[in-house]
Design an enzyme around this catalytic site. Sequence first.
Site, PDB file in Angstrom:
ATOM      1  N   HIS A   1      -1.454  -9.958  -3.609  1.00  0.00           N
ATOM      2  CA  HIS A   1      -2.291  -9.070  -4.418  1.00  0.00           C
ATOM      3  C   HIS A   1      -3.072  -9.837  -5.486  1.00  0.00           C
ATOM      4  CE1 HIS A   1      -3.748  -5.269  -5.771  1.00  0.00           C
ATOM      5  NE2 HIS A   1      -2.806  -4.566  -5.160  1.00  0.00           N
TER       6      HIS A   1
ATOM      7  N   HIS B   1       3.421   0.184  -2.781  1.00  0.00           N
ATOM      8  CA  HIS B   1       3.857  -1.211  -2.898  1.00  0.00           C
ATOM      9  C   HIS B   1       5.379  -1.341  -2.987  1.00  0.00           C
ATOM     10  CE1 HIS B   1      -0.202  -2.391  -2.906  1.00  0.00           C
ATOM     11  NE2 HIS B   1      -0.453  -2.330  -4.201  1.00  0.00           N
TER      12      HIS B   1
ATOM     13  N   GLU C   1      -6.652  -7.665   0.567  1.00  0.00           N
ATOM     14  CA  GLU C   1      -5.236  -7.647   0.921  1.00  0.00           C
ATOM     15  C   GLU C   1      -5.048  -7.431   2.421  1.00  0.00           C
ATOM     16  OE1 GLU C   1      -3.317  -4.713  -1.853  1.00  0.00           O
ATOM     17  OE2 GLU C   1      -5.385  -4.640  -2.611  1.00  0.00           O
TER      18      GLU C   1
ATOM     19  N   ASN D   1       0.825  -1.206   0.000  1.00  0.00           N
ATOM     20  CA  ASN D   1       0.000   0.000   0.000  1.00  0.00           C
ATOM     21  C   ASN D   1       0.866   1.266   0.000  1.00  0.00           C
ATOM     22  OD1 ASN D   1      -2.443   1.653   0.174  1.00  0.00           O
ATOM     23  ND2 ASN D   1      -3.429  -0.200   0.936  1.00  0.00           N
ATOM     24  N   ARG D   2       0.278   2.394   0.423  1.00  0.00           N
ATOM     25  CA  ARG D   2       0.921   3.698   0.192  1.00  0.00           C
ATOM     26  C   ARG D   2       1.545   4.298   1.459  1.00  0.00           C
ATOM     27  NH1 ARG D   2      -3.430   3.184  -3.194  1.00  0.00           N
ATOM     28  NH2 ARG D   2      -3.096   3.835  -5.361  1.00  0.00           N
TER      29      ARG D   2
ATOM     30  N   GLN E   1      -7.370  -4.392   2.781  1.00  0.00           N
ATOM     31  CA  GLN E   1      -7.658  -3.446   1.715  1.00  0.00           C
ATOM     32  C   GLN E   1      -8.620  -4.109   0.741  1.00  0.00           C
ATOM     33  OE1 GLN E   1      -6.331  -0.386   1.806  1.00  0.00           O
ATOM     34  NE2 GLN E   1      -6.864   0.490  -0.194  1.00  0.00           N
TER      35      GLN E   1
ATOM     36  N   ASP F   1     -11.443   1.210  -2.751  1.00  0.00           N
ATOM     37  CA  ASP F   1      -9.988   1.098  -2.609  1.00  0.00           C
ATOM     38  C   ASP F   1      -9.663   1.592  -1.213  1.00  0.00           C
ATOM     39  OD1 ASP F   1      -7.327   0.708  -3.007  1.00  0.00           O
ATOM     40  OD2 ASP F   1      -7.104   2.133  -4.657  1.00  0.00           O
TER      41      ASP F   1
END
Length: 393
Positions: A213, A141, A358, A115-116, A326, A285
């Site tokens: 993923h 990622h 996820e 993720n971010r 996620q 998302d």
Amino acid sequence: MKALKETMMGISVIALMLSACAGSQQASKLTVSGLDPARFDTTIQDKPVKLYTLKNDNGMEVCITNYGGRVVSLCVPDKDGKPTDVVLGFDNIAQYADTINTPSDYGSSVGRYANRIKDGKFTLDGIVYQLKKNDGPNCLHGGGNTGWMHQVYDAEQIGDSILKLTIVAADKENGFPGKVMAITTYKLTADNTLDMTWEAETDKPTIINQTNHNYYNLSGDFTQPGYDMILYVNADNFTPSDKLYIPTGEIKSVEGTPMDFRTPHAIGDSIQSQYDQIQNATGYDHNFCLNTYKDGKGDDKQVCASLYSPKTGIFMEMFTNEPGVQVYSGNFQGVGPDAKIARKHGLTYPKHVSVCLESQKYPNSPNQPTWVQPTLNPGEKYYSHAAYKFSIK
């Protein structure tokens, strides 16, 4: 420019090798999902790459490449006993490795941080680390096309049901501190569960947050949006995000919002909602705060999420020890140039064709000190677990 030329040269080499294999493809034994292992047999980053097949006595098959630790196909019997591939992807290694023309995270073992991370920056032990920015101003990622999803793992298959993948990441790789050895283990069990564990050790304080993923469509029909799939998420709260998908820091109740999947319902019932969070992402998302995580510990014996296809009767239950999941509804699939890319068996994918579930620490957690932290110190062992159990309902 040099990196671009090297990438294209590598792709050309792969293409030539695949071409050389073409003559033998007729004789190759296809997997149950219809994959030709010869199309995955090559060398990338001076390491051998191939397709590994896990299977059990119930007719379930999982095909994995050690390039990015990616699940390429996941075949389970439907309500009529027909083998059905339920994950998106490509049917050859060349497209997985082509980060320019066919970039993807399909089926990957994501690392070092799933993720971010906002602005690609975090502070650990008073030191500020600047990471590679590969998603606008943010790091996604672990650096995307130079992250672990595009690295070749050392592979060891143990019998028919276990694949052990090992990677060693250098200190300062994409800006992350610490030399890390990480092991991803895929295990296919007798009760049709794909069990995944991630383990890691480091020589310096660092952060790690791994996940798988897979893009799931349990109908097996990848030409249509997955709106009729029934989703359940065992979460009273979620973390709202801004327009760049970075959590605002708020923990918000799902009550009375389209984020409420505590009672299972079709994804299509709410994915077109005018709710700002849905509009920002053009779908789902979002990170959901799992009820299965309490007092600093996740209960990976309790169902945290599930997905069901009325068409095939295939039912998938998810378990994890992580605090979040996620939910991503394939919002970038079938959009712009992506709409013309041919994938497995020559198919193109529409928007919202699939759902990702996820397991994870919350996105941007290094910059939210009150959330569960992804810190890993020397002498400690990172352990993350997720399992996906398939049955007929």
